[in-house]
Design an enzyme around this catalytic site. Structure first.
Site, PDB file in Angstrom:
ATOM      1  CE1 TYR A  70       1.659  -1.886  -1.576  1.00 41.73           C
ATOM      2  CE2 TYR A  70       2.028  -4.383  -1.080  1.00 41.73           C
ATOM      3  CZ  TYR A  70       1.706  -3.014  -0.516  1.00 41.73           C
ATOM      4  OH  TYR A  70       1.007  -3.055   0.704  1.00 41.73           O
ATOM      5  NE  ARG A  92      -0.516   0.685   3.504  1.00 43.37           N
ATOM      6  CZ  ARG A  92      -0.759  -0.262   2.365  1.00 43.37           C
ATOM      7  NH1 ARG A  92      -1.867  -0.571   2.031  1.00 43.37           N
ATOM      8  NH2 ARG A  92       0.452  -0.759   1.907  1.00 43.37           N
ATOM      9  CG  HIS A 108      -2.622  -4.296   4.421  1.00 43.86           C
ATOM     10  ND1 HIS A 108      -3.834  -3.869   4.864  1.00 43.86           N
ATOM     11  CD2 HIS A 108      -2.841  -5.830   5.016  1.00 43.86           C
ATOM     12  CE1 HIS A 108      -4.771  -4.443   5.018  1.00 43.86           C
ATOM     13  NE2 HIS A 108      -4.202  -5.956   5.147  1.00 43.86           N
TER      14      HIS A 108
END
Lengths: 358, 320
Positions: free
Chosen positions: A269, A256, A260
């Site tokens: 993160y 990815r 998100h």
């Protein structure tokens, strides 16, 4: 001598890559696709990349709602959807914009959908609407494919989810059901390494996700999910197995590249370096490298594809954003086949409220 | 022919499967075994491949049925006890109740989730609950509960014909408790319409499911000039029948096997005062189980509404 302790079964997991990171093809594995067909795939992947970027920007400009970007997953989405026929089914999640594109979904309606307007689902009979509860839709794919099998129609259902979803009970129940009844479903796990902020290694101690299929009695295969030819070939094989009544789990290794959703900030993160480690595996660039090696690439061709995509996107965005929101009374229109008395009353309440406001 | 509720339900399933080849029965032990309460007895032999024993996974039973219904079938899921519908709650709430809305009416789920519900048979933990309010609160579902054999057959056939998903709860204490005359012929009883079981003038008693029998037993022991309304369907809720009665009687009690807080009994009472307060001579009293998780069966007779509790509520509402 009687052996009372012995290995009674051993298993293996296959991995498939056809195009390496340099775009070099393993000719022995080359799928049966003409230059034109592969160019069609490339065109869709570029469209997906550019449309995705556009929707991300539109959300930032406050023109559409929350959007879940697919950047980096174009090969996994287009390659799978391209390998089935129009009459087969897809069961997508919220991160499957590329699947809808490859399935020929109306471009204007795709903009409308991401602007919170359910009217856009009209006429999309074989592609389910976006499923939000993670993994829950895997069971629907099983049921859809099972109904086809019961009627002897030979249709398959491509059922999408991510690595995070493989921790959900519904996904494991779907695997179990599909194996037990020999259902023509293909489970497409885009192992994109992240479930929002939770890395793949937190989801499971299993070395591969593909191996989970073995426990349920069917084939699982790990595929380079950024190699569209491998994704296509693996899906084609899975379709053949499905038509014989065998499900397949495809673990498509991908990444990815974006957040998100537009509400997320992945820099919290994961590091830039983590993301850049996947730059060289980029599915769109890889196909371009392959085209160069095949002698199919010219700069004019590349520019033409981009300009065609840009026109298509601009047209869809212009028309999609121009669609006025549904009238408020639409809220009650499609809850039951026939409007129930309580809804009629509540609709009157709403109309009175709206009347007061005017 | 006189029959009990299990036989009436079985006959409804049989007739629906004979009429429509897309109707399937699926669930745990519904095939060879005919279901743990024998509701699906004989269907496995009569309709090969259409009475299906599934893996033991409630979420999968409902979720897979959603897929079957999306692709042209009419699945009737049996969840062995309503206390295990919670394993499928996500599928019911997130998908069963929403597909028509989510697809703007393009994709519909003509399917049923059947489950034995409620107490009174000294069953194990989780086998005796009355979860109808959960499913009414899902919005997008129809919720039905028959009170006897005749209604069970007609309501189940209407649910199978219905183009929308139906939660069909069968009070197991009346599965075999009594027999009624049930016509052999195919017939339906409309959903969303309450049944005025008995007419009176001084009190309205609203109830459903197994509690209808309790109300009738109470009135046999202590005759009372009351309207008795069996709701039959909790969603949609036929308040018109209830309000018409209350405008005549001026007093009402609601008798339900649910626990009290957040119950349909509470919802009905609230709607009575919203829409008919000027016709009321007394507050609306709810007769329910207590607000505790259903106790182990050694104590269930104290938990469930009984004649004494209904009688006390009638006395209270009549005292105003």
């Amino acid at each position: 001598m009687v052996l009372i302790r012995k290995v009674i079964k051993t298993f293996g997991v296959e991995y498939l890559q056809i195009l390496d990171e340099e775009g070099t093809i393993d000719e022995s594995l080359r799928p049966d696709l003409t230059e034109d067909r592969i160019k069609e795939i490339y065109h869709l992947m570029v469209l997906a990349r550019m449309f995705d970027e556009k929707l991300f920007k539109l959300q930032r400009m406050g023109k559409i709602g929350t959007y879940a970007p697919i950047k980096g997953q174009e090969a996994a989405q287009i390659g799978t959807a391209f390998a089935i026929s129009k009459d087969d089914w897809t069961v997508p999640t919220f991160r499957e914009f590329g699947v809808y594109l490859a399935r020929g979904a109306d471009r204007v309606k795709l903009v409308q959908v991401w602007n919170g307007d359910t009217r856009a689902f009209h006429g999309d009979a074989k592609n389910l609407p976006v499923a939000i509860p993670v993994g829950s839709q895997a069971l629907h794919g099983v049921g859809i494919a099972w109904a086809s099998k019961m009627r002897g129609e030979n249709k398959v259902a491509l059922t999408y989810f991510g690595d995070g979803a493989t921790s959900e009970g519904d996904v494991l129940e779907a695997f179990n059901f599909a194996g037990a009844f020999g259902i023509p479903v293909i489970f497409v796990c885009q192992d994109n390494q992240w479930a929002i902020s939770t890395p793949r290694k937190v989801q499971t101690a299993a070395e591969t996700i593909a191996q989970k299929a073995i426990a349920f009695g069917f084939k699982g295969l790990q595929v380079d999910g950024n190699d569209v030819l491998a994704v296509y070939a693996a899906t084609k094989e899975a379709v053949e197995r499905a038509r014989k009544g065998e499900p397949t789990l495809l673990e498509l290794l991908t990444y990815r590249m974006s957040d998100h959703t537009t509400s997320d900030d992945a820099s919290k993160y994961r590091t830039e370096a983590d993301v850049h480690a996947w730059d060289s595996k980029d599915p769109v660039l890889r196909l371009e490298k392959f085209f160069r090696k095949q002698g199919w690439w010219t700069d004019d061709y590349g520019a033409w594809v981009r300009s065609e995509c840009e026109k298509e996107i601009n047209d869809a965005v212009e028309k999609g954003l121009a669609i006025p929101p549904p009238p408020p009374e639409d809220m009650f229109s499609h809850i039951f086949a026939e409007m129930i008395p309580d809804h009629k009353r509540q609709l009157e309440e709403l109309k009175a409220e709206l009347g007061d406001a005017q | 022919m006189k029959m009990h509720m299990v036989a009436a339900l079985n006959q409804a399933l049989d007739q629906a499967m004979a009429k429509d080849k897309s109707v399937l029965v699926m669930g745990e032990d519904v095939g060879v075994d005919g279901g743990v309460f024998r509701v699906t007895e004989g269907l496995y032999q009569k309709y090969p491949g259409r009475s299906i024993d599934t893996p033991l996974a409630e979420s999968a039973i409902v979720g897979v049925a959603v897929g079957l219904a999306l692709n042209g079938m009419k699945p009737i899921c049996e969840i062995q006890f309503s206390g295990f519908t919670y394993q499928a709650f996500g599928q019911i709430k997130q998908h069963l109740a929403r597909f028509r809305q989510r697809s703007d009416g393009c994709m519909t789920l003509p399917m049923i989730v059947r489950a034995p519900c409620a107490g009174g048979i000294r069953a194990l933990e989780h086998h005796s609950e009355s979860p109808e309010a959960f499913y009414v609160h899902c919005q997008g579902l129809k919720v039905v509960m028959p009170s006897g054999p005749y209604d069970a057959k007609g309501l189940l056939l209407a649910s199978i014909e219905d183009p929308d998903p139906v939660m069909f709860f069968e009070p197991k204490s009346i599965y075999r408790a009594f027999k009624e005359e049930v016509p052999e012929d195919y017939y339906t009883i409309p959903l969303g319409k309450a049944n005025l079981v008995r007419e009176g003038s001084k009190l309205t008693i609203v109830t459903w499911g197994a509690m209808l029998r309790l109300v009738q037993q109470t009135l046999e022991a202590n005759p009372m000039d009351a309207d008795v309304i069996d709701m039959r369907t909790l969603a949609p809720l036929d308040m018109e029948t209830v309000l018409t009665s209350i405008k005549k009687t001026g007093r009402a009690i609601v008798v339900s096997e649910e626990t009290r807080a957040g119950s349909m009994a509470g919802d009905i009472a609230a709607r009575i005062q919203e829409d008919a307060i000027m016709h009321l001579d007394a507050p609306v009293i709810r007769v329910t189980s207590f607000d505790i998780p259903f106790p182990q069966f050694a104590l269930e007779k104290y938990h469930l509404p009984n004649v004494k509790r209904v009688q006390a509520a009638i006395a209270k509402v009549m005292s105003y």
